[in-house]
Write a protein that holds these residues in place. Structure first.
Motif, PDB file in Angstrom:
ATOM      1  N   LEU A   7       0.828  -1.208   0.000  1.00  0.00           N
ATOM      2  CA  LEU A   7       0.000   0.000   0.000  1.00  0.00           C
ATOM      3  C   LEU A   7       0.860   1.255   0.000  1.00  0.00           C
ATOM      4  CD1 LEU A   7      -2.729   1.445   0.211  1.00  0.00           C
ATOM      5  CD2 LEU A   7      -2.590   1.165   2.697  1.00  0.00           C
ATOM      6  N   ILE A   8       1.935   1.251   0.797  1.00  0.00           N
ATOM      7  CA  ILE A   8       2.840   2.406   0.832  1.00  0.00           C
ATOM      8  C   ILE A   8       3.509   2.590  -0.517  1.00  0.00           C
ATOM      9  CG2 ILE A   8       4.961   3.317   1.847  1.00  0.00           C
ATOM     10  CD1 ILE A   8       4.156   1.881   4.454  1.00  0.00           C
ATOM     11  N   GLY A   9       3.991   1.488  -1.103  1.00  0.00           N
ATOM     12  CA  GLY A   9       4.648   1.571  -2.405  1.00  0.00           C
ATOM     13  C   GLY A   9       3.715   2.073  -3.482  1.00  0.00           C
ATOM     14  N   GLY A 247      -2.915  10.175  -3.472  1.00  0.00           N
ATOM     15  CA  GLY A 247      -2.478   8.868  -3.949  1.00  0.00           C
ATOM     16  C   GLY A 247      -2.867   7.760  -2.998  1.00  0.00           C
ATOM     17  N   GLY A 248      -2.748   8.021  -1.691  1.00  0.00           N
ATOM     18  CA  GLY A 248      -3.137   7.026  -0.705  1.00  0.00           C
ATOM     19  C   GLY A 248      -4.630   6.746  -0.724  1.00  0.00           C
ATOM     20  N   VAL A 249      -5.424   7.805  -0.897  1.00  0.00           N
ATOM     21  CA  VAL A 249      -6.876   7.614  -0.975  1.00  0.00           C
ATOM     22  C   VAL A 249      -7.227   6.802  -2.218  1.00  0.00           C
ATOM     23  CG1 VAL A 249      -9.075   8.807  -1.284  1.00  0.00           C
ATOM     24  CG2 VAL A 249      -7.391   9.697   0.325  1.00  0.00           C
ATOM     25  N   THR A 250      -6.518   7.063  -3.322  1.00  0.00           N
ATOM     26  CA  THR A 250      -6.765   6.316  -4.559  1.00  0.00           C
ATOM     27  C   THR A 250      -6.478   4.833  -4.376  1.00  0.00           C
ATOM     28  OG1 THR A 250      -6.209   8.253  -5.899  1.00  0.00           O
ATOM     29  CG2 THR A 250      -6.152   6.110  -6.994  1.00  0.00           C
ATOM     30  N   MET A 251      -5.343   4.518  -3.749  1.00  0.00           N
ATOM     31  CA  MET A 251      -4.953   3.120  -3.604  1.00  0.00           C
ATOM     32  C   MET A 251      -5.686   2.416  -2.472  1.00  0.00           C
ATOM     33  SD  MET A 251      -3.124   3.096  -6.151  1.00  0.00           S
ATOM     34  CE  MET A 251      -2.905   1.330  -6.043  1.00  0.00           C
ATOM     35  N   LEU A 252      -6.288   3.192  -1.568  1.00  0.00           N
ATOM     36  CA  LEU A 252      -6.994   2.588  -0.444  1.00  0.00           C
ATOM     37  C   LEU A 252      -8.140   1.703  -0.915  1.00  0.00           C
ATOM     38  CD1 LEU A 252      -7.318   2.384   2.626  1.00  0.00           C
ATOM     39  CD2 LEU A 252      -8.803   4.414   2.516  1.00  0.00           C
TER      40      LEU A 252
END
Length: 306
Positions: A7-9, A247-252
């Motif tokens: 998730l971080i990557g 980006g984090g919201v997108t990948m969440l």
């Protein structure tokens, strides 16, 4: 733990797309120009980068083609709004619509194309570290380049004479012109630089983020980048942090699906756009704060004879 490392990557990779475009738009706006054509420029650059890499087999030529495509479209936009004094907002929207339509038409023959085998990304040895390697060290050089670029822009805008002149042009072009600075050429340079970064962001999508070409693959990221410049109050460090937030919201959404959370995929797909709307609503509640940080001549035409 492995899922969180992934998730971080993926957050860093997704955030890089928005960061590159938003940093380019920030430079535009520091010079007083609003370019609403980011979405169209990124789509044309995504196609240019993908097509060039498919034909030549060279990823770096693909990135160069994407940057050149974005810079060319931005230069056309710049001539229209800086020399011909067309409305910046209408011209930007026209550029965005043109990019959407042109990329869909010109990219039909590349929909089923596949990229050649490319060299492995990441930092040798460090990318093999368990958990931390895939999260932090297994990325394309542009991921790290976006971080370096944000730091470089902070130094450029605050510590160099050229950066101070650029900011002066965005605050009061009449005063800068009276002091002998070529306001129009400075603005054009800022617009072309911003377009090149939007082009890199578009090429990154088609070459690294989702290595393929499909119509409309930018999927609103150009608009998110545009909103991010305001959300970050035109500061590069905040742009970078905001890009990783989006980006984090997108990948969440993908992380939640992988962990078995029973939420409709359509609702999860809405998350990044919903976050954008929420952020804009929150910051718009304090217009004084926005005006205090916004370049004074943002969106306003400049007439040398006035």
């Amino acid at each position: 733990m492995e899922s969180y490392a992934l998730l971080i990557g993926s957050t860093l990779s997704a955030g890089t797309v928005i960061a590159l475009a938003a940093l380019g738009l920030l430079v535009n706006e520091k010079a007083g120009i609003v370019n609403l054509g980011a979405e169209g420029m990124m789509l044309c650059a995504a196609l240019a980068g993908f097509a060039t890499t498919v034909v030549t087999g060279n990823e770096w030529l693909g990135f160069a083609a994407g940057a050149l495509a974005g810079a060319f479209l931005a230069a056309v936009f710049g001539v229209l709004v800086i020399w011909l004094n067309t409305n910046q907002y209408a011209t930007g929207l026209a550029l965005s619509l043109f990019g959407v339509g042109f990329s869909a038409f010109a990219g039909q023959s590349f929909v089923q194309a596949k990229l050649p085998e490319l060299a492995q990304d990441g930092i040798p040895y460090l990318r093999d570290i368990p958990l931390m390697g895939p999260a932090l060290f297994d990325h394309d050089p542009l991921v790290y380049g976006a971080m370096v670029l944000a730091v470089a822009l902070i130094w450029f805008l605050d510590r160099t004479r050229t950066g101070l002149v650029l900011r002066a042009v965005g605050e009061s072009p009449q005063s800068a012109h009276a002091l002998g600075y070529p306001v129009r050429w400075i603005r054009l340079g800022a617009v072309v630089f911003g377009g090149a970064l939007c082009g890199l962001a578009g090429a990154f999508i088609s070459l690294e983020y989702t290595p393929l070409w499909v119509e409309g693959m930018v999927a609103g990221r150009g608009w998110i980048a545009l909103a991010l410049t305001t959300f970050a109050t035109w500061r590069p460090a905040r742009v970078l942090l905001g890009a990783y937030l989006f980006g984090g919201v997108t990948m969440l959404q993908f992380h939640l699906q992988a962990t078995g959370v029973q939420v409709a995929s359509q609702l999860l797909s809405m998350l990044p756009y919903l976050a954008t709307i929420v952020v804009l609503v929150l910051i718009s509640r304090n217009p004084v704060w926005i005006r205090a940080n916004m370049p004074a001549s943002l969106g306003k035409p400049f007439y040398p004879g006035s």
